[in-house]
Design a protein around this motif. Structure first.
Motif, PDB file in Angstrom:
ATOM      1  N   GLY A   1      30.685  28.244  35.998  1.00  0.00           N
ATOM      2  CA  GLY A   1      30.255  26.986  35.427  1.00  0.00           C
ATOM      3  C   GLY A   1      28.820  26.618  35.727  1.00  0.00           C
ATOM      4  O   GLY A   1      28.401  25.500  35.468  1.00  0.00           O
ATOM      5  N   THR A   2      28.045  27.546  36.243  1.00  0.00           N
ATOM      6  CA  THR A   2      26.667  27.221  36.597  1.00  0.00           C
ATOM      7  C   THR A   2      25.649  28.058  35.835  1.00  0.00           C
ATOM      8  O   THR A   2      24.460  27.832  35.975  1.00  0.00           O
ATOM      9  N   ARG A   3      26.094  29.000  35.006  1.00  0.00           N
ATOM     10  CA  ARG A   3      25.163  29.915  34.367  1.00  0.00           C
ATOM     11  C   ARG A   3      25.286  29.827  32.848  1.00  0.00           C
ATOM     12  O   ARG A   3      25.805  30.719  32.202  1.00  0.00           O
ATOM     13  N   PHE A   4      24.752  28.752  32.277  1.00  0.00           N
ATOM     14  CA  PHE A   4      24.780  28.688  30.825  1.00  0.00           C
ATOM     15  C   PHE A   4      23.527  28.034  30.251  1.00  0.00           C
ATOM     16  O   PHE A   4      23.202  28.237  29.092  1.00  0.00           O
ATOM     17  N   GLU A   5      22.763  27.306  31.037  1.00  0.00           N
ATOM     18  CA  GLU A   5      21.613  26.597  30.508  1.00  0.00           C
ATOM     19  C   GLU A   5      20.506  27.537  30.051  1.00  0.00           C
ATOM     20  O   GLU A   5      19.796  27.254  29.089  1.00  0.00           O
TER      21      GLU A   5
ATOM     22  N   GLY B   1      20.154  28.532  26.301  1.00  0.00           N
ATOM     23  CA  GLY B   1      19.928  27.520  25.279  1.00  0.00           C
ATOM     24  C   GLY B   1      21.172  26.754  24.893  1.00  0.00           C
ATOM     25  O   GLY B   1      21.175  26.039  23.882  1.00  0.00           O
ATOM     26  N   VAL B   2      22.241  26.875  25.677  1.00  0.00           N
ATOM     27  CA  VAL B   2      23.493  26.181  25.388  1.00  0.00           C
ATOM     28  C   VAL B   2      23.369  24.716  25.795  1.00  0.00           C
ATOM     29  O   VAL B   2      22.835  24.399  26.866  1.00  0.00           O
ATOM     30  N   ASP B   3      23.837  23.834  24.942  1.00  0.00           N
ATOM     31  CA  ASP B   3      23.791  22.401  25.239  1.00  0.00           C
ATOM     32  C   ASP B   3      25.062  21.917  25.928  1.00  0.00           C
ATOM     33  O   ASP B   3      25.009  21.113  26.861  1.00  0.00           O
ATOM     34  N   LEU B   4      26.202  22.403  25.440  1.00  0.00           N
ATOM     35  CA  LEU B   4      27.506  22.003  25.972  1.00  0.00           C
ATOM     36  C   LEU B   4      28.356  23.252  26.175  1.00  0.00           C
ATOM     37  O   LEU B   4      28.278  24.195  25.377  1.00  0.00           O
ATOM     38  N   ALA B   5      29.154  23.258  27.229  1.00  0.00           N
ATOM     39  CA  ALA B   5      30.026  24.406  27.481  1.00  0.00           C
ATOM     40  C   ALA B   5      31.388  23.910  27.934  1.00  0.00           C
ATOM     41  O   ALA B   5      31.496  22.910  28.661  1.00  0.00           O
TER      42      ALA B   5
ATOM     43  N   ALA C   1      24.353  20.696  29.628  1.00  0.00           N
ATOM     44  CA  ALA C   1      23.147  21.248  30.245  1.00  0.00           C
ATOM     45  C   ALA C   1      22.228  20.111  30.680  1.00  0.00           C
ATOM     46  O   ALA C   1      22.093  19.104  29.987  1.00  0.00           O
ATOM     47  N   ARG C   2      21.583  20.286  31.821  1.00  0.00           N
ATOM     48  CA  ARG C   2      20.715  19.228  32.340  1.00  0.00           C
ATOM     49  C   ARG C   2      19.604  18.875  31.361  1.00  0.00           C
ATOM     50  O   ARG C   2      19.269  17.707  31.191  1.00  0.00           O
ATOM     51  N   ASN C   3      19.049  19.877  30.702  1.00  0.00           N
ATOM     52  CA  ASN C   3      17.947  19.599  29.779  1.00  0.00           C
ATOM     53  C   ASN C   3      18.418  19.079  28.424  1.00  0.00           C
ATOM     54  O   ASN C   3      17.604  18.768  27.556  1.00  0.00           O
ATOM     55  N   ALA C   4      19.749  19.002  28.214  1.00  0.00           N
ATOM     56  CA  ALA C   4      20.291  18.488  26.951  1.00  0.00           C
ATOM     57  C   ALA C   4      20.876  17.092  27.105  1.00  0.00           C
ATOM     58  O   ALA C   4      21.118  16.406  26.110  1.00  0.00           O
ATOM     59  N   ALA C   5      21.121  16.660  28.332  1.00  0.00           N
ATOM     60  CA  ALA C   5      21.730  15.354  28.570  1.00  0.00           C
ATOM     61  C   ALA C   5      20.849  14.252  28.001  1.00  0.00           C
ATOM     62  O   ALA C   5      19.638  14.246  28.172  1.00  0.00           O
ATOM     63  N   GLY C   6      21.481  13.325  27.292  1.00  0.00           N
ATOM     64  CA  GLY C   6      20.755  12.204  26.715  1.00  0.00           C
ATOM     65  C   GLY C   6      20.296  12.420  25.292  1.00  0.00           C
ATOM     66  O   GLY C   6      19.951  11.451  24.602  1.00  0.00           O
ATOM     67  N   LYS C   7      20.287  13.665  24.805  1.00  0.00           N
ATOM     68  CA  LYS C   7      19.912  13.914  23.413  1.00  0.00           C
ATOM     69  C   LYS C   7      20.996  13.342  22.496  1.00  0.00           C
ATOM     70  O   LYS C   7      22.193  13.498  22.749  1.00  0.00           O
ATOM     71  N   GLU C   8      20.569  12.696  21.437  1.00  0.00           N
ATOM     72  CA  GLU C   8      21.518  11.968  20.591  1.00  0.00           C
ATOM     73  C   GLU C   8      22.611  12.875  20.047  1.00  0.00           C
ATOM     74  O   GLU C   8      23.795  12.567  20.127  1.00  0.00           O
ATOM     75  N   GLY C   9      22.229  14.005  19.466  1.00  0.00           N
ATOM     76  CA  GLY C   9      23.221  14.902  18.880  1.00  0.00           C
ATOM     77  C   GLY C   9      24.178  15.459  19.918  1.00  0.00           C
ATOM     78  O   GLY C   9      25.381  15.565  19.674  1.00  0.00           O
ATOM     79  N   VAL C  10      23.658  15.810  21.082  1.00  0.00           N
ATOM     80  CA  VAL C  10      24.496  16.344  22.150  1.00  0.00           C
ATOM     81  C   VAL C  10      25.498  15.294  22.606  1.00  0.00           C
ATOM     82  O   VAL C  10      26.684  15.588  22.817  1.00  0.00           O
TER      83      VAL C  10
END
Length: 307
Positions: A141-145, A148-152, A279-288
């Motif tokens: 659960g730690t190797r997906f960002e 380019g994955v937003d949600l896993a 993903a930390r870099n995807a949190a808060g994005k509207e679509g995500v």
């Protein structure tokens, strides 16, 4: 000089003429019946014509009203089609946010896919891409960002780092109705002589399930058939190949429409099984966030019938 059209009055007249009722027109236009009547009177005054005749408690078009309705009715349909076409172009122009969801293959096919059509219809501005990945059945659960994955979504017996519980499953024997009748399945001890289907990543083995039921596997045990992944094993059970020990989450559609039955309800094992991470870099994005909210909401509701 071009004259201004009385659009509000024309819209009220068109709706009342089409629906043959001021009250029904008022409901469609979110007005009061008196407001519709007022707009029709404005139009009649401007034209110098009577457009409706009152009959009892209702209204019917006058000959002049019928002629006017025949000439403008198609124009309102054309306006509606033009507006909808423009809206579709606008939605396509806004389709710029790609959201990548990674999920185990069987969950993608058995749980995400039946819900996907309704989501895409409701959110055409989101380009949702589903990547089925077998590694998410065992990944920490730690190797997906980095991919380019937003949600896993993970299948695991404990929560991966920073993941939220998504789905609880009940694992139990499942089979085709005809097999249950033919084998006269009344108790767990009736199962060992039948072909038993297993999957590699199932957290509960047949041997462990039989131990829970106090059934010893003796010489009458017919053995197991391994089929992977789970959606393949479920389909084999649907076709009557044997009895599968599987998740009610993955077999949801087959159980709902009667292609599979649980011959021993109440003898399943229930536990948290699927976890959702962002993903930390995807949190808060509207679509995500929209996709994440949809997944969490879907977890508490069955898939729409026929999806």
């Amino acid at each position: 000089m071009k004259r201004t059209l009385p659009l509000r009055a024309l819209a009220a007249f068109e709706a009342a003429a089409r629906l043959e009722s001021f009250r029904a027109a008022a409901e469609e236009l979110a007005l009061t019946p008196s407001a519709v009547s007022h707009q029709v009177r404005i139009l009649e005054a401007r034209l110098g014509l009577r457009l409706f005749d009152r009959v009892g408690r209702g209204v019917v078009l006058s000959p002049e009203g019928s002629e006017l309705f025949g000439r403008i009715g198609g124009s309102f349909d054309a306006l509606a089609e033009a507006v909808e076409a423009a809206a579709r172009r606008g939605r396509r122009a806004r389709r710029s946010e790609v959201v990548l969801l990674r999920t185990p293959p069987s969950l993608a096919g058995c749980w995400v896919l039946p819900r996907l059509s309704a989501f895409l219809a409701a959110h055409p501005e989101i380009d949702l891409r589903v990547h089925a990945d077998l590694r998410l059945s065992t990944d920490s659960g730690t190797r997906f960002e980095a991919d380019g994955v937003d949600l896993a979504i993970w299948y695991a017996d404990h929560a991966p780092a920073a993941a939220a519980p998504l789905l609880t499953e009940t694992v139990q024997p499942l089979c085709a109705p005809a097999l249950a009748v033919r084998a006269d399945l009344r108790a767990p001890r009736d199962l060992p002589p039948l072909p038993l289907i297993v999957t590699r990543d199932n957290r509960l083995s047949w041997e462990a399930w039989f131990r829970r039921q106090g059934v010893a596997l003796d010489d009458g045990f017919a053995g197991t058939i391994q089929l992977d992944p789970s959606h393949v094993a479920i389909e084999a059970a649907v076709k009557g190949l044997g009895v599968v020990l599987e998740s009610d989450v993955l077999a949801e559609d087959a159980l709902r429409d009667g292609r599979l039955v649980a011959p021993f309800p109440g003898l399943g094992v229930t536990w948290p099984a699927y976890w959702l991470g962002t993903a930390r870099n995807a949190a808060g994005k509207e679509g995500v966030e929209i996709v994440r909210a949809w997944l969490m909401e879907s977890a508490v509701r069955p898939a729409p019938a026929g999806e």
